[in-house]
Design an enzyme around this catalytic site. Structure first.
Site, mmCIF file in Angstrom:
data_model
loop_
_atom_site.group_PDB
_atom_site.id
_atom_site.type_symbol
_atom_site.label_atom_id
_atom_site.label_comp_id
_atom_site.label_asym_id
_atom_site.label_seq_id
_atom_site.Cartn_x
_atom_site.Cartn_y
_atom_site.Cartn_z
ATOM 1 N N ARG A 192 54.446 47.067 46.921
ATOM 2 C CA ARG A 192 53.565 46.927 45.757
ATOM 3 C C ARG A 192 54.353 46.849 44.451
ATOM 4 O O ARG A 192 53.887 46.226 43.492
ATOM 5 C CB ARG A 192 52.585 48.100 45.705
ATOM 6 C CG ARG A 192 51.431 47.928 46.686
ATOM 7 C CD ARG A 192 50.523 49.120 46.664
ATOM 8 N NE ARG A 192 49.234 48.796 47.272
ATOM 9 C CZ ARG A 192 48.317 49.698 47.557
ATOM 10 N NH1 ARG A 192 48.529 50.974 47.296
ATOM 11 N NH2 ARG A 192 47.175 49.329 48.097
ATOM 12 N N LYS B 246 38.524 54.684 60.960
ATOM 13 C CA LYS B 246 37.094 54.949 60.790
ATOM 14 C C LYS B 246 36.202 53.719 60.876
ATOM 15 O O LYS B 246 36.360 52.774 60.110
ATOM 16 C CB LYS B 246 36.866 55.629 59.449
ATOM 17 C CG LYS B 246 37.245 57.090 59.443
ATOM 18 C CD LYS B 246 36.905 57.662 58.107
ATOM 19 C CE LYS B 246 36.552 59.125 58.189
ATOM 20 N NZ LYS B 246 36.155 59.608 56.857
#
Ligand code: 3PG
Ligand code: MG
Length: 396
Positions: free
Chosen positions: A39, A200
Site C-alpha cells: 500500500r 466470514k
C-alpha cells in the site's frame, strides 16, 4: 472526477489522503516492522507527482483500529521511514494529527517537501466523520487529493469530510482501482468467475447476492465454506461455522440455481485440532470432518476442482485466502488457487489485504492484471454501493 493532474499544486499545501494501513509485526521489545509494503508503494506515484510539480505534500492515513486513542503500536512512524525510502526524500513526521507538531511540520515545508501526519484514527473525530475535525484537517492544506482507495468505503472525516471543504481531485491509485472495478462490473468477458475465501460468510453475503446477477461461476473456499457445507447438511466438525447464516446461505443457493450460476465448493479439506504449525494435520472428505477437528485449508482435490473451474475463465475476481495460509501446513490451497488464477488469460484481479499479500509473497504478482489495495472497498463497490469517498470526489 478530476485527477491530480488537473490541480495547480505548485507552491501549495496538498493534503493527500492515502491508505497506508499496512500489516505490522512486532517482536517483543523490538520496533515494529512492515510485513507487506504494497500500500505504501501504491501511494508513491501520486505523492511523487505532487512533489515534482512543486507542491507541498501533506500525507495522511489511518493504521489499524485504535478507536480514537493514541496507541503506540498503531503509530505511523515505521511507515514514515519506509515512505521516505521509497520516495527517496526526507519525510517530516508529525507526532500528532492536527496539533502543534502537525502545524509546525506543515508550516516548515518547502515546495517539493513531504510531511506525514500521525494516525488519523488517534482522533475520535475521524471515524465519526466529525465536522470540526474535518475543518482542522482542512486547515493544514489548500488542496485535497483522495488516493486512499482502501478506505473509500468509510464515511470518515479525512475521506468524505475534507474534500467537501477544499478543491479536490482523485489520485492515480484511486483512478486505476476504479477503472478495474468498472471493467468487472460492465460487460466482463465470459466466463466470469469469482473466487471468495476468508473467514466470514456474513461479511460476504451482500456481495455474493449482487454478484449472482453478473458472474457465471462462484468458487468458495476459506473459513466461510464451512457454513456452505453445513447448509448442505454436511458434518463440519469444529470448523468455523456461522449457524445464524445457514438460512441465508440456503436462500442464496436457490437464487444461484435460478440464475444459472454454478457454485463450486471444496470436496476435501485439510484439518487439524489446533491452529498451529506443529499440530498434526490430515486431509479428509469435506462431508466427513471428525468432531474435534477443524478445516484450516482446502485439500488437493479441491484445488484441482477449483483450478478446473478457473481454466476457461476470461475474467476473475478473487478475494480472501483459501485457508490459514500464514501457517505453512495450511498454505497449499491459497497457493494452488493463486497459481490457477495467475494462469488465466484475461482480466485477473485480486483484492483484499490477505490475498494480495499472499500473491506477493508467492512471487506471482506480475502474473495478475491487477492487485487491488482495498478488499472491503472493492467488495462494497461490487455490492453496488456508492462509496462515500467516491461520492465526495465526484462532487464539485
Ligand atoms: C482496510 O485495511 O480494510 C482499510 O485500510 C480500511 O480499514 P478498516 O477496515 O479498518 O476501515
Ligand atoms: Mg477492512
Amino acid at each position: 472526477m478530476r485527477g491530480v493532474d488537473d490541480l495547480a499544486v505548485s507552491g501549495r499545501r496538498v493534503l493527500i489522503r492515502c491508505d497506508l494501513n499496512v500489516p505490522l509485526a512486532a517482536a517483543e521489545g523490538a520496533a515494529p516492522t512492515i510485513v507487506d509494503d504494497g500500500r505504501i508503494r501504491a501511494s508513491v506515484p501520486t505523492i511523487r507527482a505532487v512533489l515534482d510539480r512543486g507542491g507541498r505534500a501533506v500525507v495522511m492515513s489511518h493504521l489499524g483500529r485504535p478507536k480514537g486513542q493514541v496507541t503506540a503500536k498503531y503509530s505511523l512512524a515505521p511507515v514514515a521511514l519506509r515512505l521516505a525510502e521509497l520516495l527517496g526524500e526526507s519525510v517530516s513526521f508529525a507526532t500528532d494529527v492536527v496539533g502543534e507538531s502537525a502545524r509546525s511540520c506543515v508550516d516548515s515545508l518547502d515546495d517539493g517537501g513531504v510531511a506525514l501526519l500521525e494516525n488519523l484514527r488517534f482522533e475520535a473525530g475521524e471515524e465519526q466523520g466529525d465536522a470540526a475535525f474535518a475543518e482542522s484537517l482542512a486547515a493544514l492544506g489548500d488542496l485535497y487529493v483522495g488516493d486512499g482507495f482502501g478506505a473509500l468505503h468509510r464515511a470518515h472525516a479525512s475521506v468524505s469530510g475534507v474534500p467537501a471543504l477544499l478543491e479536490h481531485a482523485a489520485g492515480y491509485l484511486v483512478h486505476a482501482e476504479l477503472d478495474v472495478l468498472r471493467r468487472l462490473s460492465t460487460e466482463p468477458q465470459r466466463p466470469y468467475v469469482v473466487v471468495l475465501g476468508g473467514s466470514k460468510v456474513s461479511d460476504k453475503l451482500a456481495v455474493i447476492t449482487n454478484l449472482l446477477g453478473v458472474v457465471d461461476r462462484l468458487i468458495i473456499g476459506g473459513g466461510m465454506c464451512f457454513t456452505f457445507l453445513a447448509a448442505e447438511g454436511k458434518a463440519v466438525g469444529d470448523s468455523l461455522l456461522e449457524a445464524d447464516q445457514l438460512d441465508a446461505v440456503r436462500q442464496m443457493r436457490r437464487l444461484a440455481d435460478d440464475r444459472g450460476v454454478e457454485i463450486v465448493l471444496p470436496t476435501d479439506v485439510v484439518v487439524a485440532q489446533q491452529v498451529d504449525t506443529s499440530a498434526e494435520s490430515r486431509v479428509v472428505a469435506a462431508d466427513d470432518i471428525p468432531d474435534g477437528w477443524k478445516g484450516l485449508d482446502i485439500g488437493p482435490d479441491s484445488v484441482r476442482r477449483f483450478a478446473a473451474g478457473l481454466a476457461d475463465a476470461r475474467t476473475v475476481f478473487w478475494n480472501g485466502p483459501m485457508g490459514v495460509f500464514e501457517l505453512a501446513p495450511f498454505a497449499s490451497g491459497t497457493l494452488g488457487v493463486a497459481q490457477a488464477v495467475a494462469a488465466v488469460e484475461g482480466l485477473t484481479v485480486v483484492g483484499g489485504g490477505d490475498s494480495a499479500a499472499a500473491v506477493r509473497q508467492l512471487g506471482l504478482a506480475e502474473q495478475f492484471s491487477h492487485i487491488s489495495t482495498g478488499g472491503g472497498a472493492s467488495l462494497e463497490y461490487l455490492e453496488g454501493k456508492t462509496l462515500p469517498g467516491v461520492a465526495a470526489l465526484e462532487k464539485d
